[in-house]
Enzyme design. Sequence first.
Site, PDB file in Angstrom:
ATOM      1  N   SER A 128       0.828  -1.202   0.000  1.00 49.91           N
ATOM      2  CA  SER A 128       0.000   0.000   0.000  1.00 49.91           C
ATOM      3  C   SER A 128       0.864   1.254   0.000  1.00 49.91           C
ATOM      4  O   SER A 128       1.663   1.457  -0.909  1.00 49.91           O
ATOM      5  CB  SER A 128      -0.962  -0.035   1.190  1.00 49.91           C
ATOM      6  OG  SER A 128      -1.947   0.961   1.083  1.00 49.91           O
ATOM      7  N   ASP A 139      -2.367   6.000  -4.240  1.00 48.82           N
ATOM      8  CA  ASP A 139      -1.235   5.275  -3.668  1.00 48.82           C
ATOM      9  C   ASP A 139      -0.873   4.115  -4.597  1.00 48.82           C
ATOM     10  O   ASP A 139      -1.520   3.908  -5.630  1.00 48.82           O
ATOM     11  CB  ASP A 139      -1.561   4.824  -2.240  1.00 48.82           C
ATOM     12  CG  ASP A 139      -2.686   3.819  -2.179  1.00 48.82           C
ATOM     13  OD1 ASP A 139      -3.481   3.737  -3.133  1.00 48.82           O
ATOM     14  OD2 ASP A 139      -2.797   3.103  -1.166  1.00 48.82           O
ATOM     15  N   ASP A 192      -1.311   0.915  -4.731  1.00 48.50           N
ATOM     16  CA  ASP A 192      -2.284  -0.126  -5.090  1.00 48.50           C
ATOM     17  C   ASP A 192      -3.669   0.435  -5.380  1.00 48.50           C
ATOM     18  O   ASP A 192      -4.631  -0.308  -5.551  1.00 48.50           O
ATOM     19  CB  ASP A 192      -2.355  -1.211  -4.014  1.00 48.50           C
ATOM     20  CG  ASP A 192      -2.900  -0.702  -2.686  1.00 48.50           C
ATOM     21  OD1 ASP A 192      -2.614   0.453  -2.334  1.00 48.50           O
ATOM     22  OD2 ASP A 192      -3.601  -1.461  -1.991  1.00 48.50           O
ATOM     23  N   ASP A 219      -6.059   2.157  -3.797  1.00 53.54           N
ATOM     24  CA  ASP A 219      -7.252   2.119  -2.942  1.00 53.54           C
ATOM     25  C   ASP A 219      -7.392   3.380  -2.103  1.00 53.54           C
ATOM     26  O   ASP A 219      -8.371   3.527  -1.381  1.00 53.54           O
ATOM     27  CB  ASP A 219      -7.288   0.863  -2.060  1.00 53.54           C
ATOM     28  CG  ASP A 219      -6.157   0.800  -1.043  1.00 53.54           C
ATOM     29  OD1 ASP A 219      -5.266   1.671  -1.060  1.00 53.54           O
ATOM     30  OD2 ASP A 219      -6.151  -0.151  -0.230  1.00 53.54           O
TER      31      ASP A 219
END
Length: 464
Positions: A104, A249, A251, A253
């Site tokens: 993340s 970010d 990833d 999300d």
Amino acid sequence: MTLIKSISGIRGTIGGRPGKALTPVDIVKFTAAFGRFIQNKTGINKMVLGRDARISGDMVRNLVVGTLQSIGMDVVDLGLSTTPTVEIAVPGEQAGGGIILTASHNPAQWNALKLLNDKGEFISDSEGRQVLDIAENLDFDFSDVDALGRVTFTDSYLQKHIDQILALPLVDTEAIRKANFKIALDAVNSTGGIFVPALLEALGVQTIYKIHCEPDGHFPHNPEPLAENLTDLSALVIAQQADLGIAVDPDVDRLCFVMENGEMFGEEYTLVAVSDYVLRHTPGNTVSNLSSTRALRDVTVASGSQYHAAAVGEVNVVTKMKEVNAVIGGEGNGGVIYPDSHYGRDALVGIALFLTHLAGSGKRISELRTGYPSYFMSKNKITLTPALDIDGLLKTMEQRYDQVPHSTIDGLKIDFEHGWVHLRKSNTEPIIRIYSEAPTPEQASEIALNIMEEINDIIGRQPD
């Protein structure tokens, strides 16, 4: 070197000794344990896999795929993907679970295994403990040569994810196209550099100024989408006279926006703005975690609906959303969870809803922002030491404020009339987080400083 096993998955730095970091030994052990857990729970021998673009991703992917094959699981490999895309692919493939290889917002030396159930949602805390127990006891057998799993590759879920978003009733591509937005984008050289432009083009955005959109994993700055890390994006918005900037970010999300003047819209206000739009069309309950801005509560109450707080952690927010049948929810770190799409933080869904809202308002993004209650947050932390009794500390603080409204569902949150403070042990780092919020930065800082002085008094140490 660090290895953290928590509700957020198995997260650690690459390199070092087994058990002390995310080494190949640890990757194999936890992957095999999770695979066996899914097989035992669902009877399904299929796992969906996707990863962000960080440098260690290919190495970790090879270990995870081989391990899953070795216990007889078939793997559907999405390759470079996003967390929300993997989440929708799990039920789409009728798989028993999913693994997302991403740390993340953590820096490049980190990676992680995020673990999904057969619904494409994060496994619960109790399920996570079962996985850890299987891993620590090495309670699994490997398959013989005739029972090894197979691997298939698909890149179809980029378009499937976009198609699902475009089909949402509250996403108005025609309004977005007519608004003729000029948008700057910072995808921190990860998979957002692939997925976000594809979405924007599908929404009818014709002018996109890209920065840091090469998915090579070489993060040009700290990947957490905070103001201090987005100076390049702010400068790009001003230089190109863009209508707004978008940052995600690694990833994809978490989502935040930069206003046309180069200033931050505020990551806490991503969920507030999207919720405002959703509530205008589908009144209902909202949920965010205890560390999120009070502005969501204000907007929800003003719409005639009810706001509910959940413990920090996406799985906790999702559980609460299902419990109260929320129409929108998420976390103040820029995480939007829209049940009409799926129960997971999704920056792509957030972008589509936000741009529809902005287009329909006829306002500049800065004007939209001034229409929401104004709060400021102060985020502090105390590094844990072996001598620190966190449970005892929180209990003592609770006793000191027993006459003030407070919650203990996740650490300790104290609600003052004009602000709040939340003390909790981090799920992903060896620290105590101390978040406070108030109508002015000075008031938020004052609340935090007063609480930290009390903590230091209790534990007998000076401020860091």
